[in-house]
Design a protein around this motif. Structure first.
Motif, PDB file in Angstrom:
ATOM      1  N   SER A 270       0.740  -1.108   0.057  1.00 37.13           N
ATOM      2  CA  SER A 270       0.059  -0.093   0.008  1.00 37.13           C
ATOM      3  C   SER A 270       0.739   1.201   0.060  1.00 37.13           C
ATOM      4  CB  SER A 270      -0.800   0.016   1.171  1.00 37.13           C
ATOM      5  OG  SER A 270      -0.279   0.009   2.288  1.00 37.13           O
ATOM      6  N   ILE A 271       2.001   1.287   0.239  1.00 35.80           N
ATOM      7  CA  ILE A 271       2.943   2.361   0.340  1.00 35.80           C
ATOM      8  C   ILE A 271       3.187   3.009  -1.284  1.00 35.80           C
ATOM      9  CG2 ILE A 271       5.192   1.373   0.099  1.00 35.80           C
ATOM     10  CD1 ILE A 271       4.705   3.953   2.586  1.00 35.80           C
ATOM     11  N   ILE A 272       2.980   2.297  -2.038  1.00 40.16           N
ATOM     12  CA  ILE A 272       3.173   2.730  -3.503  1.00 40.16           C
ATOM     13  C   ILE A 272       2.313   3.910  -3.914  1.00 40.16           C
ATOM     14  CG2 ILE A 272       3.051   2.075  -5.850  1.00 40.16           C
ATOM     15  CD1 ILE A 272       3.341  -0.816  -5.073  1.00 40.16           C
ATOM     16  N   THR A 273       1.219   4.111  -3.308  1.00 38.31           N
ATOM     17  CA  THR A 273       0.377   5.018  -3.692  1.00 38.31           C
ATOM     18  C   THR A 273       0.844   6.286  -3.223  1.00 38.31           C
ATOM     19  OG1 THR A 273      -1.525   3.639  -3.830  1.00 38.31           O
ATOM     20  CG2 THR A 273      -2.032   6.043  -3.530  1.00 38.31           C
ATOM     21  N   SER A 274       1.307   6.405  -1.801  1.00 37.67           N
ATOM     22  CA  SER A 274       1.751   7.507  -1.339  1.00 37.67           C
ATOM     23  C   SER A 274       3.129   8.017  -1.730  1.00 37.67           C
ATOM     24  CB  SER A 274       2.121   7.062   0.435  1.00 37.67           C
ATOM     25  OG  SER A 274       2.879   6.156   0.501  1.00 37.67           O
ATOM     26  N   LEU A 275       3.727   7.059  -2.515  1.00 32.19           N
ATOM     27  CA  LEU A 275       4.891   7.593  -3.302  1.00 32.19           C
ATOM     28  C   LEU A 275       4.701   8.272  -4.668  1.00 32.19           C
ATOM     29  CD1 LEU A 275       7.364   4.492  -2.552  1.00 32.19           C
ATOM     30  CD2 LEU A 275       7.629   6.833  -1.486  1.00 32.19           C
TER      31      LEU A 275
ATOM     32  N   ILE B  26       8.320   6.496 -14.447  1.00 37.40           N
ATOM     33  CA  ILE B  26       8.219   6.984 -13.345  1.00 37.40           C
ATOM     34  C   ILE B  26       7.956   6.525 -12.083  1.00 37.40           C
ATOM     35  CG2 ILE B  26       7.142   9.030 -12.196  1.00 37.40           C
ATOM     36  CD1 ILE B  26       6.858  10.482 -14.905  1.00 37.40           C
ATOM     37  N   VAL B  27       6.911   5.483 -12.239  1.00 31.58           N
ATOM     38  CA  VAL B  27       6.480   4.663 -11.234  1.00 31.58           C
ATOM     39  C   VAL B  27       7.498   3.627 -10.647  1.00 31.58           C
ATOM     40  CG1 VAL B  27       5.060   3.038 -10.211  1.00 31.58           C
ATOM     41  CG2 VAL B  27       3.977   5.037 -11.280  1.00 31.58           C
ATOM     42  N   GLY B  28       8.142   3.201 -11.872  1.00 30.12           N
ATOM     43  CA  GLY B  28       9.200   2.145 -11.346  1.00 30.12           C
ATOM     44  C   GLY B  28      10.377   2.910 -11.031  1.00 30.12           C
ATOM     45  N   SER B  29      10.718   4.108 -11.319  1.00 28.23           N
ATOM     46  CA  SER B  29      12.015   4.675 -10.728  1.00 28.23           C
ATOM     47  C   SER B  29      11.765   5.362  -9.378  1.00 28.23           C
ATOM     48  CB  SER B  29      12.290   6.219 -11.499  1.00 28.23           C
ATOM     49  OG  SER B  29      12.557   5.878 -12.982  1.00 28.23           O
ATOM     50  N   ILE B  30      10.537   5.673  -8.975  1.00 28.28           N
ATOM     51  CA  ILE B  30      10.160   5.960  -7.643  1.00 28.28           C
ATOM     52  C   ILE B  30      10.272   4.492  -6.823  1.00 28.28           C
ATOM     53  CG2 ILE B  30       8.387   6.639  -6.126  1.00 28.28           C
ATOM     54  CD1 ILE B  30       7.254   8.336  -8.556  1.00 28.28           C
ATOM     55  N   LEU B  31       9.657   3.431  -7.172  1.00 34.35           N
ATOM     56  CA  LEU B  31       9.898   2.210  -6.405  1.00 34.35           C
ATOM     57  C   LEU B  31      11.367   1.866  -6.186  1.00 34.35           C
ATOM     58  CD1 LEU B  31       6.776   0.424  -7.803  1.00 34.35           C
ATOM     59  CD2 LEU B  31       7.225   1.604  -5.393  1.00 34.35           C
ATOM     60  N   GLY B  32      12.160   1.915  -7.396  1.00 30.73           N
ATOM     61  CA  GLY B  32      13.454   1.454  -7.198  1.00 30.73           C
ATOM     62  C   GLY B  32      14.244   2.397  -6.218  1.00 30.73           C
ATOM     63  N   ILE B  33      13.965   3.556  -6.302  1.00 30.45           N
ATOM     64  CA  ILE B  33      14.592   4.453  -5.251  1.00 30.45           C
ATOM     65  C   ILE B  33      14.225   4.268  -3.984  1.00 30.45           C
ATOM     66  CG2 ILE B  33      15.024   6.804  -4.521  1.00 30.45           C
ATOM     67  CD1 ILE B  33      14.810   7.684  -7.472  1.00 30.45           C
ATOM     68  N   PHE B  34      12.947   4.166  -3.879  1.00 33.05           N
ATOM     69  CA  PHE B  34      12.340   3.572  -2.439  1.00 33.05           C
ATOM     70  C   PHE B  34      12.817   2.459  -1.873  1.00 33.05           C
ATOM     71  CE2 PHE B  34       9.076   1.459   0.129  1.00 33.05           C
ATOM     72  CZ  PHE B  34       8.980   2.452   0.930  1.00 33.05           C
ATOM     73  N   PHE B  35      13.084   1.475  -2.831  1.00 32.40           N
ATOM     74  CA  PHE B  35      13.646   0.101  -2.205  1.00 32.40           C
ATOM     75  C   PHE B  35      15.199   0.281  -1.869  1.00 32.40           C
ATOM     76  CE2 PHE B  35       9.689  -1.639  -4.019  1.00 32.40           C
ATOM     77  CZ  PHE B  35       9.198  -1.923  -2.657  1.00 32.40           C
TER      78      PHE B  35
ATOM     79  N   ILE C 259      16.525   2.869  -0.767  1.00 33.58           N
ATOM     80  CA  ILE C 259      16.742   3.635   0.494  1.00 33.58           C
ATOM     81  C   ILE C 259      16.266   2.627   1.624  1.00 33.58           C
ATOM     82  CG2 ILE C 259      15.727   5.274   2.004  1.00 33.58           C
ATOM     83  CD1 ILE C 259      15.474   7.273  -0.797  1.00 33.58           C
ATOM     84  N   LEU C 260      15.424   1.856   1.212  1.00 34.84           N
ATOM     85  CA  LEU C 260      15.007   0.712   2.521  1.00 34.84           C
ATOM     86  C   LEU C 260      16.144  -0.174   2.758  1.00 34.84           C
ATOM     87  CD1 LEU C 260      11.255  -0.159   1.918  1.00 34.84           C
ATOM     88  CD2 LEU C 260      12.138   1.140   3.776  1.00 34.84           C
ATOM     89  N   SER C 261      16.780  -0.566   1.738  1.00 34.17           N
ATOM     90  CA  SER C 261      17.937  -1.552   1.734  1.00 34.17           C
ATOM     91  C   SER C 261      19.038  -0.914   2.399  1.00 34.17           C
ATOM     92  CB  SER C 261      17.979  -2.421   0.443  1.00 34.17           C
ATOM     93  OG  SER C 261      18.574  -1.673  -0.256  1.00 34.17           O
ATOM     94  N   TRP C 262      19.251   0.133   2.332  1.00 34.45           N
ATOM     95  CA  TRP C 262      20.559   0.853   2.696  1.00 34.45           C
ATOM     96  C   TRP C 262      20.544   0.860   4.295  1.00 34.45           C
ATOM     97  CZ3 TRP C 262      22.245   6.446   1.383  1.00 34.45           C
ATOM     98  CH2 TRP C 262      23.620   6.701   1.822  1.00 34.45           C
TER      99      TRP C 262
END
Length: 105
Positions: free
Chosen positions: A36-41, A91-100, A102-105
């Motif tokens: 559900s976090i995808i929408t907020s990004l 755009i959506v793929g890039s946002i998710l890639g950057i988010f993941f 950041i999460l894995s760092w």
């Protein structure tokens, strides 16, 4: 469609279609992944695109106008539609890639 053409003839209409496509791709990805976090990004990006199109573009660029006769082609409309949907996917793929990342760092 009310004016007799597909709404991708100027920058304002293309940006609104891009924002709609980002929202549509987000809904599809969220339904497939159940995250559900995808929408907020991605919603802030779609809102930014709508805000830029509505507030930054002059009124003359926001008014609907049909294409010139040389550009009235079904292939052109299909090409622009597919390209805008692919930009939304990027755009959506890039946002998710950057988010993941950041999460894995």
């Amino acid at each position: 469609l009310q004016f007799g053409y597909f709404p991708l003839s100027n920058l304002y209409e293309s940006l609104m279609f891009l924002a709609w496509s980002i929202t549509f791709i987000t809904i599809l990805v969220e339904n497939q992944s159940q995250i559900s976090i995808i929408t907020s990004l991605s919603v802030p990006i779609a809102l930014f695109v709508c805000g830029f199109a509505s507030l930054s573009l002059p009124e003359s660029m926001q008014s609907p106008a049909p294409l010139v006769p040389a550009l009235k082609s079904n292939w052109l409309m299909m090409h622009v539609t597919v390209m805008m949907v692919s930009y939304a996917s990027l755009i959506v793929g890039s946002i998710l890639g950057i988010f993941f990342l950041i999460l894995s760092w």
